[in-house]
Write an enzyme that holds these catalytic residues in place. Structure first.
Site, PDB file in Angstrom:
ATOM      1  N   SER A  45       0.923  -1.342  -0.194  1.00 45.27           N
ATOM      2  CA  SER A  45       0.030   0.197   0.039  1.00 45.27           C
ATOM      3  C   SER A  45       0.800   1.179  -0.040  1.00 45.27           C
ATOM      4  O   SER A  45       1.829   1.469   0.560  1.00 45.27           O
ATOM      5  CB  SER A  45      -1.102  -0.211   1.246  1.00 45.27           C
ATOM      6  OG  SER A  45      -1.536   1.398   1.209  1.00 45.27           O
ATOM      7  N   TYR A  54      -3.850   5.200  -4.390  1.00 46.20           N
ATOM      8  CA  TYR A  54      -4.933   5.725  -4.372  1.00 46.20           C
ATOM      9  C   TYR A  54      -4.677   6.986  -5.254  1.00 46.20           C
ATOM     10  O   TYR A  54      -3.506   7.465  -5.382  1.00 46.20           O
ATOM     11  CB  TYR A  54      -5.539   6.207  -2.705  1.00 46.20           C
ATOM     12  CG  TYR A  54      -5.715   5.072  -2.110  1.00 46.20           C
ATOM     13  CD1 TYR A  54      -6.793   4.166  -2.149  1.00 46.20           C
ATOM     14  CD2 TYR A  54      -4.864   4.831  -1.046  1.00 46.20           C
ATOM     15  CE1 TYR A  54      -7.332   3.044  -1.287  1.00 46.20           C
ATOM     16  CE2 TYR A  54      -5.175   3.660  -0.126  1.00 46.20           C
ATOM     17  CZ  TYR A  54      -6.122   3.052  -0.123  1.00 46.20           C
ATOM     18  OH  TYR A  54      -6.414   1.803   0.789  1.00 46.20           O
ATOM     19  N   THR A  86      -6.413   1.570  -6.406  1.00 45.57           N
ATOM     20  CA  THR A  86      -7.578   1.493  -5.630  1.00 45.57           C
ATOM     21  C   THR A  86      -8.664   2.505  -5.728  1.00 45.57           C
ATOM     22  O   THR A  86      -8.361   3.597  -5.334  1.00 45.57           O
ATOM     23  CB  THR A  86      -7.164   0.984  -4.170  1.00 45.57           C
ATOM     24  OG1 THR A  86      -6.302   0.008  -4.133  1.00 45.57           O
ATOM     25  CG2 THR A  86      -8.447   0.689  -3.312  1.00 45.57           C
ATOM     26  N   LYS A 100      -8.419  -1.764  -8.881  1.00 44.36           N
ATOM     27  CA  LYS A 100      -8.986  -2.534  -7.828  1.00 44.36           C
ATOM     28  C   LYS A 100     -10.287  -1.841  -7.237  1.00 44.36           C
ATOM     29  O   LYS A 100     -10.378  -0.755  -7.102  1.00 44.36           O
ATOM     30  CB  LYS A 100      -8.070  -2.805  -6.592  1.00 44.36           C
ATOM     31  CG  LYS A 100      -8.438  -3.462  -5.416  1.00 44.36           C
ATOM     32  CD  LYS A 100      -7.183  -3.595  -4.431  1.00 44.36           C
ATOM     33  CE  LYS A 100      -7.616  -4.591  -3.292  1.00 44.36           C
ATOM     34  NZ  LYS A 100      -8.393  -3.991  -2.432  1.00 44.36           N
ATOM     35  N   HIS A 139     -13.247  -3.395  -0.817  1.00 40.46           N
ATOM     36  CA  HIS A 139     -12.345  -2.923   0.337  1.00 40.46           C
ATOM     37  C   HIS A 139     -12.420  -3.851   1.362  1.00 40.46           C
ATOM     38  O   HIS A 139     -12.503  -2.935   2.702  1.00 40.46           O
ATOM     39  CB  HIS A 139     -12.781  -1.476   0.334  1.00 40.46           C
ATOM     40  CG  HIS A 139     -11.274  -0.630   0.543  1.00 40.46           C
ATOM     41  ND1 HIS A 139     -10.737  -0.016  -0.327  1.00 40.46           N
ATOM     42  CD2 HIS A 139     -10.684  -0.462   1.852  1.00 40.46           C
ATOM     43  CE1 HIS A 139      -9.746   0.574   0.160  1.00 40.46           C
ATOM     44  NE2 HIS A 139      -9.551   0.280   1.533  1.00 40.46           N
TER      45      HIS A 139
END
Length: 392
Positions: free
Chosen positions: A110, A132, A158, A256, A280
């Site tokens: 991440s 993100y 994501t 995602k 999520h």
């Protein structure tokens, strides 16, 4: 083999040990879903509605569990899903990445991780970096290029997040930073979990709530909530934005958070090489269907135009096989790996991966298949009304 002090036999046992070893607030942050937790629970429970159709003779003596995802050869169809700041163990994402490398699979890291991408890339050469849509286009691309320099082979974007953090049972306290006030507030919980404190004392560190992968390597990392504020302030991406990033990145590219067939088709249109059917982990909009309920419709919509993965609710090897039989190429795990980490550090993550690997192999044996690639929907009984959005 039965569970022992150093080995657990199921992911459920790993979760029980995590609950015993983590301070209450840390454990709550790990398991909490949005609002009533309907989606989070359905992610797990929906697998139980799917039934396996076993065979009893001419079963294969050996099974090939290997596959490829985003250009990476992996030994079995389970990858580590990117999850944020990991305060469950001092070694954090580096230990998870080592365990994944030992199991021959890929590590999703991440952009909100607690360890720098360079440290993680140094221990796992099947690194997939997640971002993100935070900041300007230039900042997002610079983040991706830093990850590429650290060895990232693929980029995950994501999109399944709307900043809904409400929980009917109350959200756990997460401090901006570990100052004296925060430590005093957590002290009673930590005192009840001396092993947790001892691990951090041995590491000569404290849980780091900084986000070191959001900006340049040499920059001072923002705090988790500082990064979160930047994210909230960034306009959501358009499909044109995603097409731009896909072109700039130029390598394997996953979107995602897909649950709808029409979004899956748009992902194909912008050039994604993979999509993850995901909600999520139940931490986005509550009452979203379980990921596995959305999978068949997405697979029907895109066929073999893009690799389809599933993220959400995997707790057993048979869950993995059910997802593959319904069209997924592989699955990603988040909470299951973190339960293992809390229960036993790197060895605990290895333990979880081995449980899943054995479960996949055993389920393939029962179905009479020598390879993952022989799986089909005929291996699974799907109840009426289970799958959704086959046309939308």
């Amino acid at each position: 083999m039965a569970s022992t002090r150093t080995w657990f036999e199921t992911v459920a046992e790993a979760q029980r040990r995590a609950r015993k070893r983590l301070p209450r607030g840390v454990y709550q942050a790990l398991v909490a879903g949005t609002e009533a937790g309907v989606t989070m629970n359905d992610n797990v429970d929906a697998f139980g509605e799917l039934k396996i159709r076993p065979r009893v003779a001419d079963l294969p003596a050996t099974r090939d569990l290997s596959t490829t995802v985003m250009g990476q050869q992996i030994s079995f169809p389970v990858l580590i899903s990117p999850t944020g700041v990991q305060a469950v163990h001092p070694d954090g994402e580096v230990a998870v990445a080592r365990a994944a490398a030992g199991a021959g699979t890929a590590m999703g890291l991440s952009s909100f991780a607690s360890k720098p991408v360079e440290e993680v890339g140094a221990v796992n050469d099947k690194l997939l970096f997640q971002t993100y849509w935070v900041g300007s286009r230039e900042e997002i691309l610079a983040r991706a290029e830093r990850a590429r320099s650290a060895g990232a082979k693929g980029l995950i974007v994501t999109l399944d997040w709307v900043f809904d953090s409400r929980r009917d049972w109350g959200s756990p306290f997460i401090p901006e930073k570990l100052d004296l006030r925060a430590m005093a507030r957590y002290a009673p919980q930590v005192a009840l979990r001396p092993g947790y404190l001892a691990r951090w004392l041995r590491s000569r560190s404290l849980p780091d709530l900084g986000v070191p992968n959001l900006g340049p390597r040499e920059a001072t990392p923002p705090t988790f909530f500082g990064a979160y504020g930047q994210w909230i302030g960034t306009p959501p991406p358009t499909w044109s934005d995603l097409a731009w990033l896909r072109e700039q990145w130029g390598g394997p590219f996953m979107i995602k958070g897909i649950t709808r067939p029409d979004d899956a088709r748009r992902a194909v249109d912008v050039g994604a090489s993979a999509i993850s059917v995901s909600n999520h982990g139940g931490n986005n909009l509550d009452s979203t269907p379980a990921s596995i309920r959305c999978l068949p419709g997405v697979v029907d919509a895109v066929g073999d135009q893009v690799e389809v993965l599933l993220d959400g609710g995997i707790r057993r090897g048979s869950d993995v096989v059910k997802a593959l039989a319904l069209g997924a190429r592989a699955v990603l795990i988040g909470r299951a790996a973190l339960f293992g980490m809390a229960a036993g550090g790197e060895r605990g993550v290895t333990n979880v991966l081995e449980i899943l690997r054995q479960g996949v192999s055993e389920t393939l044996l029962g179905l009479g298949h020598a390879s993952l690639h022989e799986l089909s929907p005929e291996d699974i009984l799907v109840p009426a009304g289970f799958a959704i959005d086959r046309k939308v």
